[in-house]
Design a protein around this motif. Sequence first.
Motif, mmCIF file in Angstrom:
data_model
loop_
_atom_site.group_PDB
_atom_site.id
_atom_site.type_symbol
_atom_site.label_atom_id
_atom_site.label_comp_id
_atom_site.label_asym_id
_atom_site.label_seq_id
_atom_site.Cartn_x
_atom_site.Cartn_y
_atom_site.Cartn_z
ATOM 1 N N GLY A 77 0.801 -1.220 0.000
ATOM 2 C CA GLY A 77 0.000 0.000 0.000
ATOM 3 C C GLY A 77 0.831 1.266 0.000
ATOM 4 N N PRO A 78 0.168 2.429 0.037
ATOM 5 C CA PRO A 78 0.882 3.707 -0.023
ATOM 6 C C PRO A 78 1.656 4.036 1.243
ATOM 7 C CG PRO A 78 -1.474 4.069 0.315
ATOM 8 C CD PRO A 78 -1.303 2.601 0.039
ATOM 9 N N LYS A 79 1.253 3.437 2.383
ATOM 10 C CA LYS A 79 1.921 3.695 3.649
ATOM 11 C C LYS A 79 2.200 2.377 4.365
ATOM 12 C CE LYS A 79 -0.232 8.217 4.456
ATOM 13 N NZ LYS A 79 -1.048 9.031 5.406
ATOM 14 N N LEU A 80 3.237 2.405 5.188
ATOM 15 C CA LEU A 80 3.544 1.279 6.078
ATOM 16 C C LEU A 80 3.805 1.852 7.460
ATOM 17 C CD1 LEU A 80 5.852 -1.298 4.225
ATOM 18 C CD2 LEU A 80 3.539 -1.636 5.082
ATOM 19 N N GLY A 81 2.727 2.076 8.202
ATOM 20 C CA GLY A 81 2.879 2.644 9.527
ATOM 21 C C GLY A 81 3.628 3.955 9.475
ATOM 22 N N SER A 82 4.675 4.058 10.284
ATOM 23 C CA SER A 82 5.476 5.278 10.356
ATOM 24 C C SER A 82 6.722 5.221 9.479
ATOM 25 C CB SER A 82 5.892 5.514 11.811
ATOM 26 O OG SER A 82 6.627 4.392 12.317
ATOM 27 N N LEU A 83 6.860 4.181 8.671
ATOM 28 C CA LEU A 83 8.081 3.983 7.907
ATOM 29 C C LEU A 83 8.020 4.690 6.563
ATOM 30 C CD1 LEU A 83 8.634 0.162 8.539
ATOM 31 C CD2 LEU A 83 9.513 2.090 9.866
ATOM 32 N N THR A 84 9.183 5.102 6.078
ATOM 33 C CA THR A 84 9.345 5.621 4.721
ATOM 34 C C THR A 84 10.657 5.077 4.163
ATOM 35 O OG1 THR A 84 10.489 7.621 5.510
ATOM 36 C CG2 THR A 84 8.092 7.753 5.224
ATOM 37 N N GLY A 85 10.782 5.092 2.833
ATOM 38 C CA GLY A 85 12.016 4.655 2.210
ATOM 39 C C GLY A 85 12.139 3.152 2.113
ATOM 40 N N PRO A 86 13.355 2.655 1.860
ATOM 41 C CA PRO A 86 13.562 1.216 1.658
ATOM 42 C C PRO A 86 13.352 0.414 2.938
ATOM 43 C CG PRO A 86 15.410 2.510 0.800
ATOM 44 C CD PRO A 86 14.585 3.435 1.636
ATOM 45 N N VAL A 87 12.713 -0.756 2.775
ATOM 46 C CA VAL A 87 12.526 -1.693 3.888
ATOM 47 C C VAL A 87 12.895 -3.091 3.400
ATOM 48 C CG1 VAL A 87 10.738 -0.351 5.051
ATOM 49 C CG2 VAL A 87 10.078 -2.030 3.326
ATOM 50 N N LEU A 88 13.413 -3.904 4.298
ATOM 51 C CA LEU A 88 13.727 -5.301 3.998
ATOM 52 C C LEU A 88 12.714 -6.170 4.703
ATOM 53 C CD1 LEU A 88 15.778 -7.315 2.662
ATOM 54 C CD2 LEU A 88 16.873 -7.441 4.911
ATOM 55 N N PHE A 89 11.870 -6.858 3.932
ATOM 56 C CA PHE A 89 10.887 -7.770 4.504
ATOM 57 C C PHE A 89 11.511 -9.142 4.703
ATOM 58 C CE2 PHE A 89 7.941 -11.273 3.926
ATOM 59 C CZ PHE A 89 7.012 -11.010 4.931
ATOM 60 N N MET A 90 11.154 -9.795 5.833
ATOM 61 C CA MET A 90 11.646 -11.129 6.120
ATOM 62 C C MET A 90 10.500 -11.976 6.660
ATOM 63 S SD MET A 90 15.253 -10.066 7.962
ATOM 64 C CE MET A 90 15.994 -11.685 7.815
ATOM 65 N N ASP A 91 10.363 -13.199 6.151
ATOM 66 C CA ASP A 91 9.397 -14.150 6.679
ATOM 67 C C ASP A 91 9.754 -14.513 8.113
ATOM 68 O OD1 ASP A 91 7.548 -14.435 4.663
ATOM 69 O OD2 ASP A 91 8.444 -16.242 3.815
ATOM 70 N N LEU A 92 8.756 -14.933 8.883
ATOM 71 C CA LEU A 92 8.977 -15.268 10.280
ATOM 72 C C LEU A 92 9.690 -16.596 10.479
ATOM 73 C CD1 LEU A 92 5.546 -14.184 11.833
ATOM 74 C CD2 LEU A 92 7.732 -12.964 11.949
ATOM 75 N N ASP A 93 9.567 -17.506 9.524
ATOM 76 C CA ASP A 93 10.097 -18.861 9.725
ATOM 77 C C ASP A 93 11.419 -19.096 9.016
ATOM 78 O OD1 ASP A 93 9.006 -18.743 7.196
ATOM 79 O OD2 ASP A 93 8.040 -20.710 7.294
ATOM 80 N N LEU A 94 12.207 -18.057 8.820
ATOM 81 C CA LEU A 94 13.527 -18.242 8.233
ATOM 82 C C LEU A 94 14.584 -18.216 9.326
ATOM 83 C CD1 LEU A 94 14.765 -15.172 8.368
ATOM 84 C CD2 LEU A 94 13.567 -14.871 6.205
ATOM 85 N N VAL A 95 15.831 -18.530 8.953
ATOM 86 C CA VAL A 95 16.953 -18.537 9.889
ATOM 87 C C VAL A 95 18.054 -17.643 9.328
ATOM 88 C CG1 VAL A 95 18.717 -19.952 11.012
ATOM 89 C CG2 VAL A 95 16.400 -20.848 10.742
ATOM 90 N N VAL A 96 18.479 -16.677 10.117
ATOM 91 C CA VAL A 96 19.557 -15.770 9.717
ATOM 92 C C VAL A 96 20.880 -16.376 10.157
ATOM 93 C CG1 VAL A 96 20.486 -13.434 9.873
ATOM 94 C CG2 VAL A 96 18.003 -13.797 9.975
ATOM 95 N N THR A 97 21.798 -16.528 9.213
ATOM 96 C CA THR A 97 23.067 -17.205 9.502
ATOM 97 C C THR A 97 24.294 -16.354 9.186
ATOM 98 O OG1 THR A 97 23.092 -18.204 7.292
ATOM 99 C CG2 THR A 97 22.031 -19.477 9.055
ATOM 100 N N GLY A 98 24.087 -15.128 8.687
ATOM 101 C CA GLY A 98 25.216 -14.275 8.331
ATOM 102 C C GLY A 98 24.799 -12.818 8.274
#
Length: 268
Positions: A77-98
């Motif tokens: 949508g046109p807005k995402l809460g209070s955020l502006t600019g680039p955002v990195l979306f991540m699924d909840l069931d992933l694992v960050v390793t680096g």
Amino acid sequence: MTKQVICINWGTKYGPAYINRLYGMVARNITPPFSFTCFTDNPAGIREEVLCEELPPIAVEMPTGTLGIWPKSRLWGPKLGSLTGPVLFMDLDLVVTGSLDPFFEFGAPEDVILSRNPSNPLEKLGQTSVFRFSVGSLLPLQQRFEADPQGVADEYRFEQRFVTRNAPGGVSLFPAPWVRHFRRHCRRPFPLNYLLPPKLPADARIVIFPGSLEPYHAIEGRYDEASPVETPLGHLARTFGKGRTEGVWAHLRHYILPTKWVEEHWRE
């Protein structure tokens, strides 16, 4: 510039533990300053470092009979809460390793950049388990989806195919080694799966878990919720005996040993 990470949660499939783990993994693998925002219908139990915002509105009923995760369309949508600019979306069931820093440095800030979908290599399809975009830049996608949600879902099946094919200005893809698919890139082939645990590819920064195999299954050493935890010999014994629930070849391929590196990374 503050690195902005976002996730989304609705319903009861994933609870606060998933959000809290994801925050912990992000915090350990990113250079400050950063923010972490969860768009959710229930902020109860979520750690205080996470900014909880209401689910972005969308004026449609979600499609039925489709494999795609179409509620992610709320993020377009046109807005995402209070955020502006680039955002990195991540699924909840992933694992960050680096380190996650390169995901904010790759390409131009206004680019739409998806991880690569290994299931359809000839199609050059993106994966929305991890993707970067600027707030508001995908509004044309949301408008088209709102006009005919069931028709769009029936045509494209997966929301990531819809994004890949229709994002304004096209999409780029993150380097393949950065995001790896647990079932396709980490599991050992038969018969090594009975001897060695799944591997962590050397250059992987994120490991995704599409489908029914969740990180906690990998930790326990089972292929999905219906699979029992058992020894290699016990699983082999069921190949031609009672209790096998799938074909012989699938049964043999779907055994995994407990995966210690998932346990080490998937924590608060």
